[in-house]
Structures are given as structure tokens and as C-alpha cells.
Design a protein around this motif. Structure first.
Motif, PDB file in Angstrom:
ATOM      1  N   ASN A 267      41.999  28.134 102.990  1.00 13.67           N
ATOM      2  CA  ASN A 267      42.350  27.714 101.632  1.00 13.67           C
ATOM      3  C   ASN A 267      42.811  26.272 101.645  1.00 13.67           C
ATOM      4  O   ASN A 267      43.982  25.958 101.806  1.00 13.67           O
ATOM      5  CB  ASN A 267      43.404  28.627 100.988  1.00 13.67           C
ATOM      6  CG  ASN A 267      44.702  28.642 101.742  1.00 13.67           C
ATOM      7  OD1 ASN A 267      44.715  28.384 102.932  1.00 13.67           O
ATOM      8  ND2 ASN A 267      45.776  28.915 101.055  1.00 13.67           N
ATOM      9  N   PRO A 268      41.873  25.356 101.532  1.00 12.58           N
ATOM     10  CA  PRO A 268      42.234  23.931 101.587  1.00 12.58           C
ATOM     11  C   PRO A 268      42.896  23.495 100.281  1.00 12.58           C
ATOM     12  O   PRO A 268      42.335  22.777  99.477  1.00 12.58           O
ATOM     13  CB  PRO A 268      40.894  23.236 101.816  1.00 12.58           C
ATOM     14  CG  PRO A 268      39.888  24.192 101.310  1.00 12.58           C
ATOM     15  CD  PRO A 268      40.456  25.566 101.361  1.00 12.58           C
ATOM     16  N   VAL A 269      44.105  23.997 100.077  1.00  9.22           N
ATOM     17  CA  VAL A 269      44.834  23.701  98.854  1.00  9.22           C
ATOM     18  C   VAL A 269      46.097  22.968  99.232  1.00  9.22           C
ATOM     19  O   VAL A 269      46.665  23.219 100.282  1.00  9.22           O
ATOM     20  CB  VAL A 269      45.197  25.008  98.110  1.00  9.22           C
ATOM     21  CG1 VAL A 269      45.745  24.711  96.745  1.00  9.22           C
ATOM     22  CG2 VAL A 269      43.994  25.906  98.017  1.00  9.22           C
ATOM     23  N   VAL A 270      46.527  22.090  98.364  1.00  6.67           N
ATOM     24  CA  VAL A 270      47.791  21.404  98.599  1.00  6.67           C
ATOM     25  C   VAL A 270      48.834  21.997  97.664  1.00  6.67           C
ATOM     26  O   VAL A 270      48.606  22.114  96.461  1.00  6.67           O
ATOM     27  CB  VAL A 270      47.650  19.898  98.324  1.00  6.67           C
ATOM     28  CG1 VAL A 270      48.969  19.203  98.573  1.00  6.67           C
ATOM     29  CG2 VAL A 270      46.565  19.322  99.175  1.00  6.67           C
ATOM     30  N   PHE A 271      49.927  22.447  98.250  1.00  6.38           N
ATOM     31  CA  PHE A 271      51.041  22.920  97.429  1.00  6.38           C
ATOM     32  C   PHE A 271      52.069  21.805  97.408  1.00  6.38           C
ATOM     33  O   PHE A 271      52.604  21.459  98.455  1.00  6.38           O
ATOM     34  CB  PHE A 271      51.656  24.179  98.031  1.00  6.38           C
ATOM     35  CG  PHE A 271      50.664  25.276  98.305  1.00  6.38           C
ATOM     36  CD1 PHE A 271      50.214  26.071  97.265  1.00  6.38           C
ATOM     37  CD2 PHE A 271      50.184  25.506  99.577  1.00  6.38           C
ATOM     38  CE1 PHE A 271      49.314  27.085  97.510  1.00  6.38           C
ATOM     39  CE2 PHE A 271      49.281  26.508  99.825  1.00  6.38           C
ATOM     40  CZ  PHE A 271      48.835  27.300  98.789  1.00  6.38           C
ATOM     41  N   ALA A 272      52.309  21.245  96.258  1.00  2.00           N
ATOM     42  CA  ALA A 272      53.244  20.122  96.225  1.00  2.00           C
ATOM     43  C   ALA A 272      54.119  20.193  94.986  1.00  2.00           C
ATOM     44  O   ALA A 272      53.696  20.653  93.929  1.00  2.00           O
ATOM     45  CB  ALA A 272      52.483  18.803  96.231  1.00  2.00           C
ATOM     46  N   MET A 273      55.342  19.784  95.142  1.00  2.00           N
ATOM     47  CA  MET A 273      56.231  19.628  93.996  1.00  2.00           C
ATOM     48  C   MET A 273      57.359  18.702  94.387  1.00  2.00           C
ATOM     49  O   MET A 273      57.648  18.504  95.566  1.00  2.00           O
ATOM     50  CB  MET A 273      56.781  20.967  93.540  1.00  2.00           C
ATOM     51  CG  MET A 273      57.684  21.639  94.532  1.00  2.00           C
ATOM     52  SD  MET A 273      59.337  21.751  93.899  1.00  2.00           S
ATOM     53  CE  MET A 273      60.211  22.299  95.332  1.00  2.00           C
ATOM     54  N   SER A 274      57.950  18.095  93.387  1.00  2.00           N
ATOM     55  CA  SER A 274      59.102  17.262  93.663  1.00  2.00           C
ATOM     56  C   SER A 274      60.049  17.372  92.485  1.00  2.00           C
ATOM     57  O   SER A 274      59.803  16.808  91.428  1.00  2.00           O
ATOM     58  CB  SER A 274      58.679  15.816  93.857  1.00  2.00           C
ATOM     59  OG  SER A 274      59.822  15.022  93.908  1.00  2.00           O
TER      60      SER A 274
END
Lengths: 700, 235
Positions: free
Chosen positions: A552-559
Motif C-alpha cells: 500500500n504505497p500510501v502516505v499517512f501524514a498530518m501535522s
């Protein structure tokens, strides 16, 4: 590291002096509880912080008990983390409790405080169980010092059953080795049979699950929390729940090696079910404190789910994902002890000021209890996982770590993960419903009873402690990139890898070492502003981000940090634009639109029961309320009297408690036949026992 | 499934062309006594002929107060000097302070309807504005339940004592610019209820009225004409 030892000793010493002081000078108990409870917890927090950030592990042998082995104290990073989490709740709880606690209860309160730290720092079976028992007994005494005694007995009975299970588990583990220290257990557990490991796991998981509030052994929790005296409940709710989870983590991820996914699945499923059942009953609950207790169960469920996910990832070799899941679990634990203490202090303040606990009777409290309402709002936003407050970070991490299950090989486990994720998502939605209801029905609208008109204001101690917790909630929410490395220190011994490098990309320094992300990938994020703050702020960055694997080439990002700043800027900008655009207009104030009726009465407004009705209808299959619908005709052909009574019996009560109690009643009834009153039969029993002992003795 | 598509196609467009074209269908209006063309006098005392005292003045200069007329036709049936009758429906008239909306608000208007104790007739006619024959949506006129969004307060009924508070609150809740439209003889003057023991004598005693539409009840087209007049979209 002698500083840690000195700090812990002085913290516990201050508690002990506090107890002595309270017993000797009962008149000065307010300042004594304040100084010893607050000061002691601050010192213990400092001890936790020092040992969390020091590379070494503080170990000492206090003394050796003949026959049982040495009593050891070990403050490793896991203990340090729990020391901080417990003290973080204990400090404001003591501030709140100090002016409210009376008589011998203040000594019991300090006694509970004294027993909390040893649970997490003792490192052998004997002293751990001793500390655990002392904690349980103080907890029972405190809960039973309230108005009602039955919930305390229930808690004690169930807690003792749990302790017995834990004792059995630890002794089974220790059976292979000579020593009783955790270190010896850890060494010996490397090569135990799977069957034994499963037995130890089930016994310890559900044994500690009693304190942690896990299904199916949590039916004592809402009753005990509701019955406990208001001054001590913030400490009980904020601190003791953590210790159950400490036990589970200590035995099942630290002492036992995590080999098989089966245990992880049990933990995951139990957690998810606990979360859903917990929040379901919280949403329909009318009593504010019981609502918070059910919500504690839900939060314990979320932590346990993340823990289970981490165990599965660890067993299957996905250490990065395991680190994220463990960090999520620990983060949620920290968050929960902060906001649940805050909410319980708020609920206590409301009860103290208005005498109300029923949400159906409250309403309009914001007009009179402005600050309490404001802090409660922060607590509610935190627990509902609304950014920028802290609940969001840990729930985000939990759900993201569940999404990482796509990388796992086994289809069955994936399905379990998906189901758990769906249940947690539903739980998150219900949490928002539940706490929107709790806040809006309590603080907004019109007062529903006469009483809130003559309210007393909240005390200064309550406000200070709530302000402290609200500030911590906000900081834990806004600065996750500084909290995660600290938590990771406790997590990395369990997983064996550095989780913070996996989660926080180094946007603040261009050094390639420890950077898991390729350069071109990083530069993409830098163009959208991920390196804002570089050079002025310490640390690796303000973005929490991780990448899925190949599947699953997904980026999980949050800031949340940038989000908070942007929220602030956008709010200010909106305010200024509106101010500028309407500078020539005059504002007209008119009463709110109420449909044109003459008087809007509180009875006409939406009640808490009405607000929860959709949930009640949707989950009718689970709740299965007892509905008594009785109509009687007063005079023939005239109006009927309608009695409609609806009572929800808790699912766990129905499935576990009632069968358990009726079974024991049945057994007692059967055994009561032994007491026939004839002397001959009693002499026969004595003879039978004698023969039994002789037979046993002849075998040994 | 019913063949409503086919039926719809068969019946074609039934919506009135008003205001673009004149509406000449039969029976769209109850009409009023035609005093202007006739001058005339009434043989006999007015109250005998006209029960609501819509016709007044002496026999040389007879006048008609449209706000009181209930189309009872007694003046037509008056055997001595029958009064002639006119049809038509463009009866809306501004009060002294009434003005149309400013140009920027003319395209689309939201109406809040308040039934302040009417018999049901006026409300029925107002309701018909939403049916396919009159279809006021095509003109950018909409009913809204909340006064906070409303531009026009459309009031039917003589304003009973029990509706005074509600009406007052609704008026207060509406944002500026707002216009008040009194529909039907009851709302204008109290109508056949006049100022009885439970009702007032029309809306203007409570809140300022901008435009009045006489009739008992006024036909939908009269109401539509009133709305368009208020929007400043009639010649």
C-alpha cells in the motif's frame, strides 16, 4: 542513577509524611493533602521524566526476603512512562481533592497515591503483587467511603478474582525458574510451550483487564465510578485504569515474547468490542459520571485495540507498524488520563455547584459556570478527537496503524483488522455524538430545573487543576512531534526499533542519517511548507508521517502543529475581514427565533434522552431494553393512563454478572443442605476431611 | 407504475403566462363592485345593502372600501339600483409608507407566511401559488419556514389575540430590508370579524403594513400581483 532513586524515595516519602500529618493534624488536612499529594506527584513525575530520558535503567535490590528472593525495584523506560502518566493525572487530581476531602478519607487518598508508583516500579512477582493488592485495597476503601457500598464490594470481588488470575499466571511463568524477579521470568519465558504461554496470556490479560475495564470483566467499573466520592474519582479514573494496561503490557509484551498472532488477535478483538460497547452505553447514559465511566471503558478499548494491532505487527515482523501501533496506544493512554481527569473534575464541579448529575435535569450551566464550561468544552473536544486537541493525535495514529494491516500476508488477520477498524470508526463517531450530547445538554440551552438558578461558583482549586489539564491537553495535541519521541523511548525496548524516526521525518535538518524517506519525496513536502519553522524550532519537524509498505504505497501524514497555526491565522483573518466588511453597518440584536411561541419553557427543549434516542433505536438489537408499556382505562370511554417504562440493562451485566450471581446463589443453596443441624453428619464431615488429608499426605 | 410521464406530456403546460401575458381565463377572480364607472347611488340605507360597510358615502358620491368588501353580491342583487361588477385581479396597493424592494433584491424573494387566525380561505389561495397553475417558483418567489431568511412577511387573518405575540416575534426576527404584505380583507381591516372580542382590526394595528391585497379571499393571481408589485416588477 541515584537521582532517580532519590526522587522516587522523596516522592513516596512526602506521601507518607502526608499520611502521618493528616492523621496527627486532621485540621490541617487541606494544605497537607495539597502539599504532599501535589508535591509528591510532581516529584514522581520528575523521576519518571529523568529516567525516561536517561539511557540507563535504574535498578536496585531493596532487601531479600527469605524464601521469596530479593525485592527489586527497576525503573525502566516503560515504568518511567507509566510513572509520568499516573503522576500527570495525580497532580491535578490532588489539587482538586485537597479542599474537598474529609476525615480518614484524606489518609486513604494519600495511601492510594503511595501505592500507585510501586506498582509500576517493582520488578519481582512478590512485591508487584503486594503493591497491586495494596492499591486494590485502598481503591476499595476509597470507593466504599461513598454513600453506596455495593459497587465497592463488586469491585473488590472482581478485582480479587483478577489478582488471583494474575497470580496464577505469574506463578505458572515462575514455575520454570528459580527466581521470582521479572528479569528471571523474561529469560525463562523465551522457551515455554505455546500451551503454557496461552494460559499465562489469558489469565493475565483478563486478570489485569478487570482494572483496565475490558470486556467481559468490566461491569464493576461504571457502578463503582458512579458511587465513588466526587473528590477522589478524578484520581481513580485518571490513574488506576492505566495500571491495568501497564500489567497487560508488562506481562504480555515485555515478559512474554510476542510470537504468535493469535494473542494479538484476542487483544485486538477484545479492545474493539470493549470500545464499541463502552461508547454505546455512554451515549445513552443519563448520569454524567456513569457516562464518563462508560467512556473510560471505551478509551481502554481503543488503547487495547492499538496494543493488539502492535502485537500482531510485532509477531509478523512488521516492526515499524508495530512501533506506530504501540505509540498510538501509549499516546492514547496518556491522553486519556489527562482528559478523563479533566472531565471528572468538571463533572464533580457541576455536581458540587448545582447538585445535579442527570443530564436531563441540567442545561444552561454555561451562563453561571463559565470557566468550568470552557474547560469541559476543551475536555469534550479532546475526547471526541477534534484537532488540535490531544485525542485526535492518538486516534489518528490508532486508525492509521490499523490501515497498515494491508501489508500483512494472512487474509484472516486482515479481515479482523478491517472489522476492528470499522468498529473503531463507529466508536469515534459515537464518541462525538456522546460528548456533543454531554456538553450541549449540560451547558447549553435553558436551565431545566429550578436549582441551577442558585448555583455556587466553582472553587479556585478546581479551576486551577482544570486549567492545568486543559493546557496539557492542548500541548499534547499541538506538539505530537515532541511527545512521540518521548513515548518512543518506552516503546522501542518492546519493538526493538526506533519508532520516532519512522514517524517524524526530519524536515528540520537535511541530514540523511536516520531518514527513511527518499530525498525527492522529502523535497515534495518541503515545497508545500513542511519545513516552516526550520532553524527556529528544535526537533526533527512538526509533521507526523509514515509510509505504507510496498503493498500500500500510501502516505499517512498530518501535522496538528501547522493545523493549529493555520486555524489561528484563518480565524483571525475571518474576524478581520468581517470586521472590515461590516465597519459601516450597525448591528441589530433580536431575540432568538423560537417559532413565535409566547414562552419557551425548558420542558419544550430537546432533552438528553431525546438526543440519544436515534442511537437507542439504531442499536436496539444490542441494547434490548426492557419496555414496560401498561395502559389503564381510568373510566370507561375516557382517557387512559399510559405508563411507559424503559430500562436498559447493561449487556455485560446480562451476559456475565447475572448468570454468575445466579450460579453462585444456586451453588450456595445446594451447599446449604450440608448444614442439616445433625451432629452426626458434622462429625462425618470432619472424618471425611481427615481421611482426605491422610490420603493426600500419603501421596506426597 | 402509473403513467404520470405520459399524462404530464398529454396535459402540456398549464401554468399561467401571467405576468408576461394577460390572464383571461374565466373564473379567476371574484371581482368587485364597479363604482367608478357608474358613480350611482344606492337606494336604501347602506348597511342594509352592504353588510360590511364596504360601500359608504352619500348617494351622490358613493365610495367603495375594497378592504372591507367580501364579494357578497348584495349590491348587485339590490333590486332598486343594481351596481355593476368588474372582474380583474390587479388590486394590490401600497400603503402610505410602503415601497417596493430596492433593485438589488428584486430577483428572488423569500416569503414567510403567517396565519394569524384566518378562516382558511386566504391561506388556501396562498397555498395555490405553489401549484402548477400559478407556480410562483418560476418568478423567483419562495416560501420559507424561518423568518431569519424571509424578505416578505405575508399575513392572512385578522390577527387574533393569541397570534399577536407570534406575529410580533416573527416581524422582529426578520432582517432588514423587509416588507409586510397583508392579504385578505381580514388582514386589512378585520373583515367580517372586524374588531371582535378575540381579534384585532387587521395587521396595521400591530405592525406597519407595506402592501395590501383586498379580497375575501383574494385569488392567487391577486396575491401574485401583490408579490410582484412588492418586488417592483410590475409596470
Amino acid at each position: 542513577m541515584t537521582t532517580i532513586g532519590t526522587l522516587i524515595l522523596s516522592g513516596l516519602g512526602i506521601y507518607f509524611l502526608g499520611i502521618l500529618g493528616v492523621l496527627i493534624f486532621p485540621k490541617k488536612r487541606t494544605s497537607l493533602v495539597l502539599i504532599s499529594g501535589g508535591g509528591g506527584s510532581l516529584i514522581l513525575m520528575a523521576a519518571g521524566a529523568v529516567s525516561l530520558f536517561s539511557p540507563d535503567i535504574f535498578r536496585t535490590v531493596l532487601w531479600t526476603i527469605p524464601g521469596l528472593g530479593p525485592v527489586t525495584v527497576t525503573v525502566d523506560h516503560l515504568s518511567a512512562f507509566f510513572l509520568i502518566a499516573v503522576s500527570l493525572a495525580a497532580f491535578p487530581a490532588s489539587l482538586y481533592a485537597a479542599p474537598r476531602i474529609h476525615g480518614v478519607r484524606s489518609a486513604l487518598y494519600l495511601g492510594l497515591l503511595i501505592s500507585l508508583a510501586p506498582v509500576v516500579i517493582t520488578a519481582d512477582v512478590f512485591s508487584f503483587l503486594a503493591a497491586w493488592e495494596i492499591m486494590s485495597i485502598f481503591l476499595y476503601l476509597l470507593i466504599n467511603s461513598g454513600k453506596e457500598e455495593r459497587p465497592g464490594y463488586l469491585m473488590l470481588a472482581l478485582g480479587e478474582a483478577g489478582t488471583l488470575a494474575v497470580l496464577a499466571a505469574l506463578l505458572l511463568l515462575a514455575g520454570n525458574t528459580g527466581g521470582l524477579s521479572f528479569h528471571a521470568l523474561k529469560v525463562s519465558s523465551m522457551h515455554i510451550t505455546p500451551g503454557l504461554q496461552w494460559t499465562v496470556f489469558i489469565l493475565s490479560f483478563f486478570g489485569f483487564g478487570v482494572k483496565a475495564g475490558l470486556i467481559p470483566v468490566n461491569f464493576w467499573l461504571p457502578k463503582a465510578y458512579a458511587a465513588a466520592p466526587p473528590s477522589v474519582i478524578p484520581l481513580i479514573a485518571g490513574a488506576t485504569l492505566n495500571l491495568g494496561l501497564y500489567g497487560i503490557i508488562r506481562i504480555n509484551t515485555d515478559l512474554l515474547p510476542v510470537h504468535s498472532t493469535g494473542m494479538g488477535i484476542v487483544v485486538l478483538v477484545t479492545g474493539a468490542v470493549t470500545a464499541l460497547i463502552g461508547i454505546l452505553y455512554a451515549t445513552i447514559e443519563d448520569d454524567l459520571k456513569t457516562l464518563l465511566a462508560h467512556s473510560s471503558i471505551e478509551n481502554a478499548g481503543i488503547m487495547t485495540t492499538a496494543l493488539g494491532a502492535g502485537m500482531i505487527f510485532l509477531a509478523t515482523g512488521y516492526k515499524g507498524a508495530a512501533a506506530i501501533a504501540f505509540i498510538a496506544s501509549f499516546y492514547h493512554l496518556l491522553n486519556h488520563s489527562v482528559y478523563k481527569t479533566l472531565l471528572f473534575i468538571g463533572a464533580g464541579t457541576v455536581e458540587e455547584s448545582t447538585g445535579l448529575r442527570s443530564l436531563d435535569r441540567m442545561g444552561g450551566l454555561l451562563k453561571t459556570l463559565q470557566w468550568t464550561g470552557f474547560f469541559m468544552l476543551i475536555g469534550v473536544l479532546s475526547i471526541s478527537a477534534i484537532p488540535p486537541f490531544n485525542g485526535f493525535v492518538s486516534e489518528w495514529l490508532t486508525l492509521q496503524s490499523l490501515l497498515r494491516s494491508v501489508e500483512l500476508a494472512s487474509l484472516g488477520i486482515k479481515i479482523v483488522f478491517v472489522a476492528a477498524g470499522a468498529v473503531l470508526a463507529l466508536t469515534a463517531g459515537l464518541t462525538v455524538t456522546c460528548f456533543v450530547r454531554a456538553f450541549s445538554m449540560g451547558f447549553l440551552g435553558m436551565p431545566r430545573t429550578e436549582k441551577p438558578a442558585g448555583i455556587r461558583k466553582a472553587g479556585k482549586a478546581a479551576l486551577v487543576s482544570m486549567a492545568f489539564l486543559a493546557l496539557i491537553s492542548l500541548s499534547l495535541g499541538v506538539l505530537p512531534t515532541y511527545v512521540i519521541p518521548a513515548i518512543d523511548k518506552a516503546v522501542s525496548p518492546l519493538t526493538g526499533i526506533n519508532g520516532s524516526t519512522a514517524l517524524i521525518p526530519p524536515f528540520f535538518n537535511n541530514a540523511q542519517e536516520g531518514n527513511e524517506l527518499p530525498q525527492h519525496f522529502v523535497s515534495d513536502f518541503q515545497t508545500i511548507g513542511a519545513q516552516i519553522g526550520k532553524g527556529t524550532l528544535p526537533g526533527r519537524g512538526l509533521v507526523v508521517m509514515h509510509r505504507g509498505g510496498k503493498k500500500n504505497p500510501v502516505v499517512f501524514a498530518m501535522s496538528t502543529s501547522y493545523l493549529f497555526i493555520m486555524l489561528f491565522i484563518l480565524l483571525a483573518l475571518t474576524f478581520l475581514i468581517v470586521k472590515f466588511a461590516t465597519r459601516h453597518r450597525k448591528t441589530v440584536k433580536r431575540p432568538r427565533w423560537d417559532g413565535g411561541i409566547r414562552n419557551l419553557l425548558p420542558e419544550m427543549t430537546y432533552t438528553a434522552t431525546g438526543f440519544a434516542q436515534p442511537v437507542r433505536v439504531i442499536f436496539n438489537t444490542i441494547l434490548r431494553p426492557k419496555v414496560v408499556d401498561r395502559r389503564e382505562v381510568i373510566i370507561k370511554h375516557f382517557r387512559e393512563a399510559i405508563h411507559l417504562k424503559r430500562k436498559e440493562v447493561h449487556l455485560i451485566d446480562k451476559l456475565v454478572l447475572y448468570p454468575l450471581s445466579s450460579a453462585s446463589m444456586w451453588t450456595a443453596e445446594k451447599l446449604a443442605r450440608m448444614h442439616s443441624g445433625r451432629v452426626n453428619s458434622y462429625a462425618g464431615y470432619a472424618l471425611f476431611i481427615l481421611i482426605l488429608f491422610l490420603v493426600i499426605a500419603s501421596f506426597i | 407504475m402509473s403513467n404520470w410521464v405520459l399524462k404530464g406530456l398529454q396535459s402540456g403546460v398549464v401554468t399561467t403566462r401571467y405576468p408576461r401575458k394577460e390572464e383571461k381565463a374565466q373564473g379567476i377572480s371574484p371581482g368587485f363592485p364597479d363604482i367608478d364607472s357608474q358613480g350611482g347611488d344606492i337606494n336604501g340605507r347602506e348597511e342594509d345593502v352592504c353588510p360590511t360597510a364596504a360601500l359608504y358615502g352619500d348617494s351622490n358620491s358613493l365610495k367603495l372600501d375594497k378592504g372591507r368588501c367580501i364579494h357578497c353580491f348584495r349590491c348587485v342583487r339590490n333590486t332598486g339600483h343594481p351596481v355593476s361588477w368588474t372582474s380583474g385581479f390587479e388590486w394590490a396597493s401600497f400603503t402610505e409608507k410602503g415601497t417596493p424592494f430596492p433593485k438589488i433584491f428584486q430577483k428572488s424573494l423569500y416569503i414567510r407566511v403567517v396565519d394569524s387566525g384566518d378562516c382558511g380561505a386566504c391561506l388556501n389561495e396562498v397555498k395555490l401559488l405553489n401549484n402548477p397553475l400559478y407556480n410562483m417558483h418560476r418568478l423567483g418567489l419562495f416560501i420559507t419556514p424561518t423568518p431569519r431568511q424571509a424578505d416578505i412577511l405575508l399575513i392572512v387573518g385578522p390577527v387574533t389575540d393569541h397570534m399577536k405575540t407570534a406575529l410580533r416575534k416573527t416581524y422582529d426576527a426578520m432582517p432588514e430590508p423587509k416588507r409586510v404584505m397583508a392579504v385578505g380583507s381580514c388582514a386589512l381591516t378585520g373583515g367580517i370579524f372586524s374588531s371582535g372580542f378575540t381579534s384585532g382590526s387587521g395587521v396595521s394595528s400591530l405592525i406597519p403594513v407595506d402592501i395590501e391585497i383586498p379580497g375575501c379571499p383574494p385569488p392567487p393571481l391577486a396575491v401574485l400581483h401583490g408579490l410582484l408589485t412588492l418586488a417592483g416588477r410590475t409596470k
